[in-house]
Motif scaffolding. Sequence first.
Motif, PDB file in Angstrom:
ATOM      1  N   GLY A   1       0.664  -1.088  -0.021  1.00  0.00           N
ATOM      2  CA  GLY A   1      -0.092  -0.098  -0.150  1.00  0.00           C
ATOM      3  C   GLY A   1       0.834   1.223   0.146  1.00  0.00           C
ATOM      4  O   GLY A   1       1.596   1.520  -1.073  1.00  0.00           O
ATOM      5  N   ASP A   2       0.807   2.117   1.085  1.00  0.00           N
ATOM      6  CA  ASP A   2       2.083   3.065   1.145  1.00  0.00           C
ATOM      7  C   ASP A   2       3.282   2.535   1.276  1.00  0.00           C
ATOM      8  O   ASP A   2       4.342   3.396   1.182  1.00  0.00           O
ATOM      9  N   GLY A   3       3.587   1.200   1.538  1.00  0.00           N
ATOM     10  CA  GLY A   3       4.768   0.736   1.629  1.00  0.00           C
ATOM     11  C   GLY A   3       5.306   0.467   0.236  1.00  0.00           C
ATOM     12  O   GLY A   3       6.419  -0.056  -0.001  1.00  0.00           O
ATOM     13  N   GLY A   4       4.455   0.441  -0.749  1.00  0.00           N
ATOM     14  CA  GLY A   4       4.844   0.192  -2.267  1.00  0.00           C
ATOM     15  C   GLY A   4       5.080   1.289  -2.907  1.00  0.00           C
ATOM     16  O   GLY A   4       4.455   2.198  -3.685  1.00  0.00           O
ATOM     17  N   VAL A   5       6.586   1.721  -2.853  1.00  0.00           N
ATOM     18  CA  VAL A   5       6.967   2.737  -3.521  1.00  0.00           C
ATOM     19  C   VAL A   5       8.468   2.407  -4.248  1.00  0.00           C
ATOM     20  O   VAL A   5       8.972   1.287  -4.299  1.00  0.00           O
ATOM     21  N   ASP A   6       9.047   3.407  -4.997  1.00  0.00           N
ATOM     22  CA  ASP A   6       9.971   3.101  -5.833  1.00  0.00           C
ATOM     23  C   ASP A   6      11.403   3.832  -4.928  1.00  0.00           C
ATOM     24  O   ASP A   6      12.240   3.210  -4.965  1.00  0.00           O
ATOM     25  N   ILE A   7      10.872   4.887  -4.102  1.00  0.00           N
ATOM     26  CA  ILE A   7      12.153   5.531  -3.342  1.00  0.00           C
ATOM     27  C   ILE A   7      11.602   6.059  -2.162  1.00  0.00           C
ATOM     28  O   ILE A   7      10.308   6.423  -1.995  1.00  0.00           O
ATOM     29  N   SER A   8      12.383   6.163  -1.094  1.00  0.00           N
ATOM     30  CA  SER A   8      11.888   6.565   0.134  1.00  0.00           C
ATOM     31  C   SER A   8      13.247   7.760   0.672  1.00  0.00           C
ATOM     32  O   SER A   8      14.036   7.493   1.335  1.00  0.00           O
ATOM     33  N   PRO A   9      12.683   9.053   0.351  1.00  0.00           N
ATOM     34  CA  PRO A   9      13.795   9.914   1.000  1.00  0.00           C
ATOM     35  C   PRO A   9      13.826  10.396   2.281  1.00  0.00           C
ATOM     36  O   PRO A   9      14.886  10.765   2.770  1.00  0.00           O
ATOM     37  N   ILE A  10      12.722  10.039   3.102  1.00  0.00           N
ATOM     38  CA  ILE A  10      12.866  10.454   4.637  1.00  0.00           C
ATOM     39  C   ILE A  10      12.845   9.335   5.638  1.00  0.00           C
ATOM     40  O   ILE A  10      12.625   9.256   6.658  1.00  0.00           O
ATOM     41  N   ALA A  11      13.084   8.012   5.002  1.00  0.00           N
ATOM     42  CA  ALA A  11      12.894   6.670   5.575  1.00  0.00           C
ATOM     43  C   ALA A  11      14.242   6.596   6.733  1.00  0.00           C
ATOM     44  O   ALA A  11      14.149   5.927   7.440  1.00  0.00           O
ATOM     45  N   ASP A  12      15.027   7.425   6.708  1.00  0.00           N
ATOM     46  CA  ASP A  12      16.259   7.463   7.723  1.00  0.00           C
ATOM     47  C   ASP A  12      16.257   8.662   8.431  1.00  0.00           C
ATOM     48  O   ASP A  12      17.100   8.802   9.563  1.00  0.00           O
ATOM     49  N   LEU A  13      14.940   9.155   8.493  1.00  0.00           N
ATOM     50  CA  LEU A  13      14.733  10.275   9.519  1.00  0.00           C
ATOM     51  C   LEU A  13      13.597  10.117  10.647  1.00  0.00           C
ATOM     52  O   LEU A  13      12.517   9.544  10.215  1.00  0.00           O
ATOM     53  N   MET A  14      13.792  10.302  11.706  1.00  0.00           N
ATOM     54  CA  MET A  14      12.872  10.214  12.779  1.00  0.00           C
ATOM     55  C   MET A  14      11.875  11.225  12.723  1.00  0.00           C
ATOM     56  O   MET A  14      12.047  12.313  11.736  1.00  0.00           O
ATOM     57  N   LYS A  15      10.562  11.012  13.345  1.00  0.00           N
ATOM     58  CA  LYS A  15       9.477  12.080  12.925  1.00  0.00           C
ATOM     59  C   LYS A  15       9.953  13.486  13.434  1.00  0.00           C
ATOM     60  O   LYS A  15       9.519  14.292  12.868  1.00  0.00           O
ATOM     61  N   SER A  16      10.640  13.326  14.602  1.00  0.00           N
ATOM     62  CA  SER A  16      11.123  14.845  15.210  1.00  0.00           C
ATOM     63  C   SER A  16      12.071  15.646  14.007  1.00  0.00           C
ATOM     64  O   SER A  16      12.077  16.675  13.840  1.00  0.00           O
ATOM     65  N   GLU A  17      12.910  14.867  13.383  1.00  0.00           N
ATOM     66  CA  GLU A  17      13.694  15.529  12.281  1.00  0.00           C
ATOM     67  C   GLU A  17      12.949  15.734  11.118  1.00  0.00           C
ATOM     68  O   GLU A  17      13.445  16.964  10.507  1.00  0.00           O
ATOM     69  N   VAL A  18      11.797  15.023  10.827  1.00  0.00           N
ATOM     70  CA  VAL A  18      11.074  15.597   9.662  1.00  0.00           C
ATOM     71  C   VAL A  18      10.184  16.867  10.128  1.00  0.00           C
ATOM     72  O   VAL A  18      10.150  17.757   9.130  1.00  0.00           O
ATOM     73  N   CYS A  19      10.032  17.002  11.437  1.00  0.00           N
ATOM     74  CA  CYS A  19       9.421  18.264  11.683  1.00  0.00           C
ATOM     75  C   CYS A  19      10.452  19.199  11.580  1.00  0.00           C
ATOM     76  O   CYS A  19       9.860  20.492  11.341  1.00  0.00           O
ATOM     77  N   ASN A  20      11.534  19.096  12.046  1.00  0.00           N
ATOM     78  CA  ASN A  20      12.754  20.329  11.742  1.00  0.00           C
ATOM     79  C   ASN A  20      12.601  20.550  10.466  1.00  0.00           C
ATOM     80  O   ASN A  20      12.952  21.745  10.164  1.00  0.00           O
ATOM     81  N   LEU A  21      12.469  19.362   9.496  1.00  0.00           N
ATOM     82  CA  LEU A  21      12.742  19.927   8.004  1.00  0.00           C
ATOM     83  C   LEU A  21      11.688  20.689   7.657  1.00  0.00           C
ATOM     84  O   LEU A  21      11.574  21.646   6.639  1.00  0.00           O
TER      85      LEU A  21
END
Length: 268
Positions: free
Chosen positions: A159-179
């Motif tokens: 589903g949402d795990g079916g993708v070609d690339i994952s640009p933020i999968a090495d970022l914690m949620k707090s780090e995504v919030c910072n971005l």
Amino acid sequence: MKSTSFNTVKITEYIVDWLLNYAKNANVKGFVVGISGGIDSAVVSTLCAKTNLPTLCVEMPIHQPVSHVNRGKEHIDFLKKNFKNVTSVIADLTPTFDTLTNSLPIGEQHEVLTLTLANTRARLRMTTLYYFAGINHALVVGTGNKIEDFGVGFFTKYGDGGVDISPIADLMKSEVCNLATFLDIPTSIISAKPADGLFDDDRSDEDQLGASYDELEIAMINHENGKKSTDFQGREKEVFEIYSRLNRINQHKINPIPVCLIPKTLKS
């Protein structure tokens, strides 16, 4: 939970360069991102837009809460105002979802049926994203963060795990919030309670997981450092056990598909 040593400028530049180089090496024209009205898809779509490659934002409502729809539209308006390479399309999947579910038998266990239908929504959206990626010669870009993808497995397989690339999968949620703050994502999206939008109600991710992302982030770090449940007390112990259980039962999603490797001696 806020990161104290997080270089938003350099990390943003790194991800944008990574996206650009990957697209060029794959010989594709651009990116397709599903827009949910949440912070992860907002950050990912903005990072894609910053590559200057064509970025298609796809809204895919399925009996969606109005608040999610409105935030999604607000973010797309923000992107179009700031990036000429961003376009959008709405694929209303509600009739498709209803037709599919009306043609299937209804299970007896309500809780199991509800979760199954939620995953069905995610898989319809994945199929739709790949349709648009196909006709636009583009990549489907994942929006999962590290906690979701590698911590508790909070996503739908295929589903949402079916993708070609994952640009933020090495970022914690707090780090995504910072971005998100650095990228000037609309405040309404940054402050909204994270929710996957896969149910008819407005339940949040925390409602489903039993813990907030800040709590799970601490638990993930402790788990990776070899801590045990007995090392904690109270709420910290409770969250650590929630994390450990979800991490254990979702290994089938977190790890690659198990392959039965046949010994060479049996093949010769």
